[in-house]
Write an enzyme that holds these catalytic residues in place. Structure first.
Site, short mmCIF file in Angstrom:
data_model
loop_
_atom_site.label_atom_id
_atom_site.label_comp_id
_atom_site.label_asym_id
_atom_site.label_seq_id
_atom_site.Cartn_x
_atom_site.Cartn_y
_atom_site.Cartn_z
N ARG A 63 0.83 -1.21 0.00
CA ARG A 63 0.00 0.00 0.00
C ARG A 63 0.87 1.26 0.00
O ARG A 63 0.55 2.25 -0.67
CB ARG A 63 -0.93 -0.02 1.22
CG ARG A 63 -1.86 1.14 1.28
CD ARG A 63 -3.08 0.83 2.13
NE ARG A 63 -3.98 1.96 2.09
CZ ARG A 63 -4.10 2.83 3.09
NH1 ARG A 63 -3.41 2.67 4.20
NH2 ARG A 63 -4.94 3.85 2.96
N HIS A 67 0.73 4.21 -2.85
CA HIS A 67 0.59 5.64 -2.56
C HIS A 67 1.81 6.43 -3.03
O HIS A 67 1.70 7.57 -3.46
CB HIS A 67 0.36 5.87 -1.06
CG HIS A 67 -1.04 5.54 -0.61
ND1 HIS A 67 -1.63 6.11 0.49
CD2 HIS A 67 -1.98 4.71 -1.12
CE1 HIS A 67 -2.86 5.64 0.64
NE2 HIS A 67 -3.09 4.78 -0.31
N ASN A 95 -3.32 9.71 3.43
CA ASN A 95 -2.36 8.71 3.93
C ASN A 95 -3.13 7.57 4.58
O ASN A 95 -2.65 6.46 4.65
CB ASN A 95 -1.34 9.34 4.88
CG ASN A 95 -1.86 9.62 6.28
OD1 ASN A 95 -2.82 9.04 6.74
ND2 ASN A 95 -1.19 10.52 6.97
N HIS A 192 -6.58 -5.90 -2.33
CA HIS A 192 -7.47 -5.94 -1.16
C HIS A 192 -7.88 -7.37 -0.83
O HIS A 192 -8.84 -7.59 -0.12
CB HIS A 192 -8.69 -5.04 -1.39
CG HIS A 192 -8.36 -3.57 -1.39
ND1 HIS A 192 -9.25 -2.59 -1.77
CD2 HIS A 192 -7.22 -2.91 -1.06
CE1 HIS A 192 -8.66 -1.41 -1.69
NE2 HIS A 192 -7.43 -1.57 -1.26
C1 HEM Z 1 -8.72 1.51 -6.34
C2 HEM Z 1 -8.51 2.47 -5.47
C3 HEM Z 1 -8.19 2.19 -4.04
C4 HEM Z 1 -8.82 2.70 -2.96
C5 HEM Z 1 -9.97 3.68 -2.95
C6 HEM Z 1 -8.19 2.13 -1.80
C7 HEM Z 1 -8.55 2.42 -0.50
C8 HEM Z 1 -8.07 1.77 0.60
C9 HEM Z 1 -8.51 2.04 1.94
C10 HEM Z 1 -9.53 3.08 2.35
C11 HEM Z 1 -7.86 1.17 2.75
C12 HEM Z 1 -7.99 1.08 4.28
C13 HEM Z 1 -7.11 2.15 4.88
C14 HEM Z 1 -7.47 2.55 6.28
O1 HEM Z 1 -8.13 1.84 7.01
O2 HEM Z 1 -7.05 3.64 6.64
C15 HEM Z 1 -7.00 0.37 1.95
C16 HEM Z 1 -6.17 -0.62 2.42
C17 HEM Z 1 -5.32 -1.33 1.62
N1 HEM Z 1 -5.05 -1.09 0.28
FE1 HEM Z 1 -6.15 0.04 -0.96
N2 HEM Z 1 -7.20 1.28 -2.18
C18 HEM Z 1 -7.15 1.30 -3.55
C19 HEM Z 1 -6.23 0.62 -4.32
C20 HEM Z 1 -5.20 -0.13 -3.83
C21 HEM Z 1 -4.08 -0.61 -4.61
C22 HEM Z 1 -3.86 -0.28 -6.09
C23 HEM Z 1 -3.31 -1.35 -3.78
C24 HEM Z 1 -2.03 -2.06 -4.06
C25 HEM Z 1 -1.68 -2.54 -5.23
C26 HEM Z 1 -3.95 -1.35 -2.48
C27 HEM Z 1 -3.53 -2.05 -1.38
C28 HEM Z 1 -4.12 -1.98 -0.14
C29 HEM Z 1 -3.80 -2.89 0.96
C30 HEM Z 1 -2.88 -4.08 0.88
C31 HEM Z 1 -4.53 -2.46 2.08
C32 HEM Z 1 -4.48 -3.03 3.49
C33 HEM Z 1 -3.39 -2.32 4.26
C34 HEM Z 1 -3.22 -2.75 5.70
O3 HEM Z 1 -3.66 -3.82 6.10
O4 HEM Z 1 -2.62 -1.96 6.45
N3 HEM Z 1 -5.07 -0.58 -2.54
N4 HEM Z 1 -7.14 0.76 0.63
C1 NAG Z 2 -1.56 10.74 8.55
O1 NAG Z 2 -2.04 12.05 8.70
C2 NAG Z 2 -2.54 12.33 10.00
C3 NAG Z 2 -3.01 13.78 9.99
O2 NAG Z 2 -3.73 14.10 8.85
C4 NAG Z 2 -1.45 12.14 11.04
O3 NAG Z 2 -2.00 12.33 12.31
C5 NAG Z 2 -0.90 10.71 10.93
O4 NAG Z 2 0.19 10.57 11.81
C6 NAG Z 2 -0.44 10.45 9.51
N1 NAG Z 2 0.02 9.08 9.38
C7 NAG Z 2 1.30 8.76 9.21
C8 NAG Z 2 1.60 7.32 9.01
O5 NAG Z 2 2.19 9.58 9.21
#
Ligand code: HEM
Ligand code: NAG
Ligand code: NAG
Ligand code: NAG
Length: 325
Positions: A63, A67, A95, A192
């Site tokens: 992820r 980003h 982020n 995902h």
């Molecule tokens: C299509 C658009 C995408 C959206 C809107 C999206 C959005 C998100 C969101 C909202 C989360 C949860 C984050 C949180 O709880 O703060 C997430 C997690 C994750 N995303 Fe995406 N994502 C996208 C595409 C991708 C892509 C392209 C990858 C990698 C190739 C990816 C890999 C992951 C992974 C592996 C997680 C889990 C991370 C963890 O367990 O910490 N995502 N994503």
């Molecule tokens: C992501 O941004 C928030 C504030 O917008 C900050 O508090 C947080 O520490 C940031 N996360 C990382 C991994 O730096």
């Protein structure tokens, strides 16, 4: 034409070719063969150890790579901390809790011990992603290398990162803005298949979707009940749910079967199947064939990793991923 004029013209053509070559410099799978032959085994050693303590480390690092690539290209910019002249991308809203930076630091330290000043932080993310996807049951691909690290971050540019509150059209646009098509979108969303998401990223679907007074109609009723238990209305937005509730830590094609069964967690996951368009057939294809998914995923990871890398003598090789040299 005099011979000296001919050699001047020839020299100009040669210089022009070199400049064009350089601006189009390609990544390559053998980039470190002579300068750091053990790069893969060194990264593998660190991440396999890290996975013993944190089953999510693969999800976290892929992820971060995603980003990173969507903001100014795959240039390691996301890893820079705040400093003089650096507005860290980590502090931007999108982020959304990216994590795993301490493991990147451990990889960097291990690499600086064997081949100092050689392997970029941007490449570390690409290598670690491949190793960990594969370690979790996913495919293996030939990682393309040779990226260099930025000397700047672009916090404002983080708006290029897709948000879980956007619709399919908006997400598709953000992918096409970086040269990725619908197949890339569906294949990469397949990441995902592992990892977690916080309630804040999907709770809007559970109680009052788009002000309708009802939940998102594209959620299966039993799954809706499960998700409401995890995320009560007005509850703790930081609680985690599995992105793939059928095989939470395995890298497989169940993510796509989930979508067919209205069990996608994020709105942006479910829309790939529930909003009509060219993504529906791709979801069906990947649900029917894990090897089709893996083949596309490999290619799409290479495509994503090719987004505007810094190469040649641009940027630098950071000795600490959090700081410019
Ligand atoms: C299509 C658009 C995408 C959206 C809107 C999206 C959005 C998100 C969101 C909202 C989360 C949860 C984050 C949180 O709880 O703060 C997430 C997690 C994750 N995303 Fe995406 N994502 C996208 C595409 C991708 C892509 C392209 C990858 C990698 C190739 C990816 C890999 C992951 C992974 C592996 C997680 C889990 C991370 C963890 O367990 O910490 N995502 N994503
Ligand atoms: C992501 O941004 C928030 C504030 O917008 C900050 O508090 C947080 O520490 C940031 N996360 C990382 C991994 O730096
Ligand atoms: C590279 O790895 C090989 C085999 O894993 C090992 O024998 C060799 O000592 C390593 N070289 C360096 C410079 O670490
Ligand atoms: C749902 O949201 C809309 C718009 O925000 C609001 O007017 C309505 O009262 C809400 N309905 C419920 C049941 O909370």
């Amino acid at each position: 034409m005099s011979s000296s004029l001919i050699s001047i013209v020839a020299a100009i053509i040669l210089v022009t070719i070199c400049v064009l070559e350089n601006s189009n410099a390609q990544l390559s799978s053998t980039f470190y063969t002579t300068t750091c032959p053990n790069v893969t085994s060194v990264v593998r050693g660190v991440v396999e150890q890290a996975q013993q303590n944190d089953i999510r480390i693969g999800a976290k690092l892929i992820r971060v790579h995603f980003h990173d690539c969507f903001v100014n290209g795959c240039d390691g910019s996301i890893m820079l901390d705040n400093a003089d002249g650096i507005d860290s991308e980590k502090d931007a809203v999108p982020n959304q809790s990216t994590d795993g930076y301490d493991v990147v630091d451990d990889i960097k330290t291990a690499l600086e011990n064997v081949c100092p000043g050689v392997v970029s932080c941007a490449d570390i993310l690409a290598i670690a992603s491949q190793i960990l996807v594969s370690a979790n049951g996913g495919p293996t691909w030939e990682v393309q290398l040779g990226r260099r690290d930025s000397r700047t971050a672009n916090r404002a540019g983080t708006t290029a990162i897709p948000s879980p509150f956007e619709n399919l059209e908006q997400i598709t646009k953000k992918f096409s803005d970086v040269g990725l098509d619908s197949t890339d979108l569906v294949a990469l969303s397949g990441a995902h298949t592992f990892g977690r998401a916080r309630c804040v990223t999907f709770v809007h679907r559970l109680y009052n979707f788009s002000g309708s007074g009802n939940p998102d109609p594209t959620i299966d009723t039993a799954y809706l009940e499960t998700l409401r238990q995890i995320c009560p209305n007005g509850g703790n937005g930081g609680t985690l749910a599995d992105l793939d509730q059928s095989t939470r830590d395995g890298f497989d094609n169940n993510y796509f079967t989930n979508l067919q069964n209205k069990r996608g967690l994020l709105q942006t996951d479910q829309e790939l199947f529930s909003t009509s368009g060219d993504t529906v057939a791709i979801v069906n294809r990947f649900a029917n064939s894990q090897s089709d998914f893996f083949d596309s995923f490999d290619q799409s990871m290479i495509n994503m990793g090719n987004i505007r890398p810094l190469t040649g003598s641009d940027g630098e090789i950071r000795s600490d991923c959090k700081r410019v040299n």
